[in-house]
Design a protein around this motif. Structure first.
Motif, mmCIF file in Angstrom:
data_model
loop_
_atom_site.group_PDB
_atom_site.id
_atom_site.type_symbol
_atom_site.label_atom_id
_atom_site.label_comp_id
_atom_site.label_asym_id
_atom_site.label_seq_id
_atom_site.Cartn_x
_atom_site.Cartn_y
_atom_site.Cartn_z
ATOM 1 N N LYS A 10 0.925 -1.120 -0.018
ATOM 2 C CA LYS A 10 0.073 -0.060 0.015
ATOM 3 C C LYS A 10 0.901 1.210 0.161
ATOM 4 N N GLU A 11 0.710 2.177 -1.193
ATOM 5 C CA GLU A 11 1.651 3.392 -1.175
ATOM 6 C C GLU A 11 0.808 4.226 -0.526
ATOM 7 N N THR A 12 1.458 4.993 0.394
ATOM 8 C CA THR A 12 1.001 6.322 1.331
ATOM 9 C C THR A 12 1.696 7.641 0.783
ATOM 10 N N VAL A 13 1.041 8.505 0.555
ATOM 11 C CA VAL A 13 1.600 10.005 0.170
ATOM 12 C C VAL A 13 1.926 10.434 1.465
ATOM 13 N N SER A 14 1.356 10.513 2.555
ATOM 14 C CA SER A 14 1.679 10.736 3.953
ATOM 15 C C SER A 14 1.496 9.843 5.019
ATOM 16 N N ARG A 15 2.162 10.164 6.125
ATOM 17 C CA ARG A 15 2.007 9.042 7.169
ATOM 18 C C ARG A 15 0.742 9.456 7.885
ATOM 19 N N LEU A 16 0.037 10.524 7.254
ATOM 20 C CA LEU A 16 -1.233 10.896 8.070
ATOM 21 C C LEU A 16 -2.559 10.016 7.225
ATOM 22 N N ASP A 17 -1.811 9.426 6.078
ATOM 23 C CA ASP A 17 -3.116 8.869 5.432
ATOM 24 C C ASP A 17 -3.769 7.702 6.176
ATOM 25 N N GLY A 18 -3.222 7.286 7.128
ATOM 26 C CA GLY A 18 -3.913 5.799 8.013
ATOM 27 C C GLY A 18 -4.914 6.478 8.719
ATOM 28 N N VAL A 19 -5.279 7.688 8.971
ATOM 29 C CA VAL A 19 -6.274 8.169 9.721
ATOM 30 C C VAL A 19 -7.661 8.022 8.968
ATOM 31 N N PRO A 20 -8.819 7.394 9.325
ATOM 32 C CA PRO A 20 -10.010 7.185 8.427
ATOM 33 C C PRO A 20 -10.652 8.556 8.247
ATOM 34 N N ARG A 21 -11.002 8.648 6.909
ATOM 35 C CA ARG A 21 -11.599 10.048 6.526
ATOM 36 C C ARG A 21 -12.812 10.637 7.084
ATOM 37 N N ASP A 22 -13.759 9.567 7.812
ATOM 38 C CA ASP A 22 -14.982 9.805 8.242
ATOM 39 C C ASP A 22 -14.942 10.108 9.827
ATOM 40 N N LEU A 23 -13.915 10.215 10.336
ATOM 41 C CA LEU A 23 -13.666 10.391 11.886
ATOM 42 C C LEU A 23 -14.182 11.871 12.214
ATOM 43 N N PRO A 24 -14.854 12.062 13.218
ATOM 44 C CA PRO A 24 -15.302 13.340 13.646
ATOM 45 C C PRO A 24 -13.984 14.403 13.538
ATOM 46 N N ALA A 25 -14.026 15.480 13.362
ATOM 47 C CA ALA A 25 -13.287 16.639 12.809
ATOM 48 C C ALA A 25 -12.061 16.720 14.117
ATOM 49 N N ILE A 26 -12.619 16.804 15.198
ATOM 50 C CA ILE A 26 -11.771 16.630 16.667
ATOM 51 C C ILE A 26 -10.851 15.554 16.757
ATOM 52 N N LEU A 27 -11.397 14.313 16.506
ATOM 53 C CA LEU A 27 -10.895 13.096 16.648
ATOM 54 C C LEU A 27 -9.758 12.940 15.511
ATOM 55 N N THR A 28 -9.987 13.295 14.338
ATOM 56 C CA THR A 28 -9.147 13.265 13.341
ATOM 57 C C THR A 28 -7.773 14.492 13.691
ATOM 58 N N ALA A 29 -8.131 15.661 14.076
ATOM 59 C CA ALA A 29 -7.242 16.432 14.527
ATOM 60 C C ALA A 29 -6.289 15.796 15.520
ATOM 61 N N TYR A 30 -6.771 15.174 16.367
ATOM 62 C CA TYR A 30 -5.986 14.344 17.595
ATOM 63 C C TYR A 30 -5.086 13.487 16.973
ATOM 64 N N LYS A 31 -5.659 12.636 16.054
ATOM 65 C CA LYS A 31 -4.622 11.468 15.327
ATOM 66 C C LYS A 31 -3.864 12.127 14.500
ATOM 67 N N TYR A 32 -3.904 13.453 13.716
ATOM 68 C CA TYR A 32 -3.101 13.763 12.924
ATOM 69 C C TYR A 32 -1.785 14.384 13.912
ATOM 70 N N GLN A 33 -2.130 15.147 15.195
ATOM 71 C CA GLN A 33 -1.187 15.771 15.764
ATOM 72 C C GLN A 33 -0.321 14.446 16.352
ATOM 73 N N LYS A 34 -0.802 13.294 16.802
ATOM 74 C CA LYS A 34 -0.289 12.355 17.513
ATOM 75 C C LYS A 34 0.778 11.469 16.613
ATOM 76 N N LYS A 35 0.358 11.355 15.297
ATOM 77 C CA LYS A 35 1.344 10.813 14.138
ATOM 78 C C LYS A 35 2.344 11.885 13.937
ATOM 79 N N ALA A 36 2.035 13.040 13.946
ATOM 80 C CA ALA A 36 3.121 14.090 13.688
ATOM 81 C C ALA A 36 4.175 14.152 14.924
ATOM 82 N N ALA A 37 3.393 13.907 15.940
ATOM 83 C CA ALA A 37 4.392 13.931 17.229
ATOM 84 C C ALA A 37 5.280 12.803 17.303
ATOM 85 N N ASP A 38 5.063 11.513 16.997
ATOM 86 C CA ASP A 38 5.670 10.551 16.642
ATOM 87 C C ASP A 38 7.035 10.553 16.160
ATOM 88 N N VAL A 39 7.146 11.107 15.146
ATOM 89 C CA VAL A 39 8.520 11.729 14.618
ATOM 90 C C VAL A 39 9.036 13.081 14.897
#
Length: 492
Positions: free
Chosen positions: A357-386
């Motif tokens: 599976k080719e991913t453009v960004s490490r953020l691509d693993g976050v489901p598209r239909d999550l609530p916006a707040i939860l999406t923001a939380y997961k984006y931030q966590k993935k960014a913090a991991d690096v």
């Protein structure tokens, strides 16, 4: 020649012993019995047959597996020492005889030949005593190691090795996973032995209260078509869903597609979350059933299209759980929850790479239909991991102030929307630094708002007033009253 000849002593009396077995016993030089607690043994002893039994081993151990292991080892040593021995077991050697299976597993490696001779199984007299025909289908189960998934309500369930009330208690608890507490079960002791046979039928909850248990006891559970039993079976759920989707099923269910019931899956998920927040186990049980129905419907549709079945779903999940928990099912270790999660994420990443599976960004693993707040939380966590993160909470709080000022200065609707989004995003970051789930925090505040606002509505009804003829100060007073009342209820 090192050889163990295993013979069966049958189900009860000497009359039931095959002639060939009887002659072997009478002529045996080295005869060993798993137990002498068997009716035929006394008759053989009266005829001058000499033997040694392993009953002392039972008394030396608390668990049956240890007993069987030691008996099998003793027999192999005896065969190595004496050359040829005869080992006699109750019933038939290959029916519910763990020691025989252990011998068969080990003998080849020890250079010992094991020969199995016949004997009447206890099943014959049990079937005769209960007057049941095994061709209707039956399950023979071990009472010392009974599992809920082994029990099949549509078959005759014959549970052997129910030696005492302790085993009976374990059997009872396992059966209660499938049957109602008052379901009738039959206890058969010494089946087919004249003057000793006992047959009692009791409610399931009384199974361990009987006093007739011995090494000749069998518990029998009859087949049933009762809905209250079958409705607890997973196969029954799958059958019902398939019927609903069949040509003779429900017109509405037949018309549905993955897309048409997509929203139902989301709605049912939130209804489950609501029961969790309300700490309502009964409602949770019901709503989780509704959520499971959505999984079953989607699986049934996929099966009809030839893509996958619900068994494929379960198999994939089981394989994934085992694969992603090597510290439980494998050889690696995880000393705490953080390490376990780290293992999970590393294995998950490797699996995705393996699938190409080719991913453009490490953020691509976050489901598209999550609530916006939860999406923001997961984006931030993935960014913090690096390492893309603030160093400390005070830096994030400074950013909140900065975004707040920018929001106040915004002039147009478009600009305000953008700045409000930035402010909300950084507030989610505050939550992450404080190790708080922002979705849960906001849900808690929503619940609190609902309680206080509905309290105001209640007070309005009691006063015979409407919002239109009530001042803001009055509503604020009731708001504060609700706040104080809730604190008192919670003992704060």
């Amino acid at each position: 020649m090192k050889k163990i000849t295993v013979i069966g002593l049958g189900a009860g009396s000497l009359d039931g012993l095959p002639l060939g077995i009887y002659r072997m016993v009478k002529q045996a030089n080295h005869l060993y019995l798993r137990t002498e607690k068997h009716p035929v043994v006394a008759e053989l002893a009266a005829e001058g047959v000499t033997y040694e039994s392993f009953d002392a081993i039972y008394e030396a151990h608390d668990q049956f597996p240890e007993v069987y292991e030691e008996i099998s080892e003793c027999l192999l040593h005896l065969a190595e020492e004496k050359g040829a021995i005869i080992y006699a077991v109750p019933g038939h050697p290959l029916v519910a005889e763990r020691t025989v299976q252990l011998l068969l597993d080990k003998a080849g490696q020890r250079g010992v030949d094991v020969e199995i001779k016949g004997g009447q199984s206890f099943l014959d007299p049990v079937f005769a005593s209960l007057k049941i025909d095994p061709v209707e289908g039956f399950a023979l189960l071990d009472g010392t190691d009974l599992r809920g998934h082994q029990i099949q309500p549509g078959l005759h369930n014959v549970i052997c090795q129910v030696y005492d009330a302790f085993v009976a208690s374990d059997v009872k608890l396992t059966l209660m996973e499938v049957y109602p507490d008052e379901y009738p079960v039959t206890v058969v002791t010494a089946a087919g032995i004249a003057g000793e046979e006992q047959i009692e039928t009791v409610p399931l909850y009384e199974l361990d209260r009987l006093t007739s248990y011995s090494n000749l006891t069998t518990v029998y559970v009859s087949p049933t078509e009762e809905a209250r039993v079958l409705n607890r079976q997973f196969w029954r759920l799958r059958e019902i869903v398939a019927i609903l989707r069949s040509p003779n099923g429900c017109p509405w269910d037949r018309e549905q597609t993955h897309q048409s019931i997509r929203k139902n899956l989301i709605e049912e998920t939130y209804e489950v979350l609501e029961t969790i927040d309300d700490d309502d186990p009964d409602a949770m049980c019901e709503e989780m059933g509704d959520l499971l129905l959505q999984i079953m419907l989607h699986s049934q549709m996929a099966e009809e299209d030839g893509f996958f079945t619900v068994q494929d779903v379960i198999a994939g999940l089981n394989e994934k759980l085992i694969r992603r928990h090597p510290h439980v099912f494998g050889t690696s270790e995880a000393e705490d929850a953080d390490k376990a999660l780290e293992n999970w994420e590393a294995i998950k990443k490797k699996e995705k790479e393996g699938k190409g599976k080719e991913t453009v960004s490490r953020l691509d693993g976050v489901p598209r239909d999550l609530p916006a707040i939860l999406t923001a939380y997961k984006y931030q966590k993935k960014a913090a991991d690096v390492g893309f993160d603030w160093d400390k909470l005070s830096d994030v709080l400074d950013k909140v102030k900065e975004e707040w000022e920018e929001l106040k200065e915004a002039q147009t609707l478009e600009h305000r929307r953008e700045e409000l989004g930035d402010l909300l995003f950084v507030i989610v970051n505050v939550a992450r630094f404080m190790k708080i789930d922002p979705e849960e925090a906001l849900a808690l505040t929503n619940k609190k708002f609902y309680y206080r606002f509905s309290y105001i509505e209640k007070k309005l009804r009691e006063a015979g007033k409407t919002f239109e003829d009530t001042t803001l100060d009055e509503m604020e007073n009731w708001w504060q009253e609700a706040k104080q009342k809730k604190k008192e209820e919670e003992g704060i």
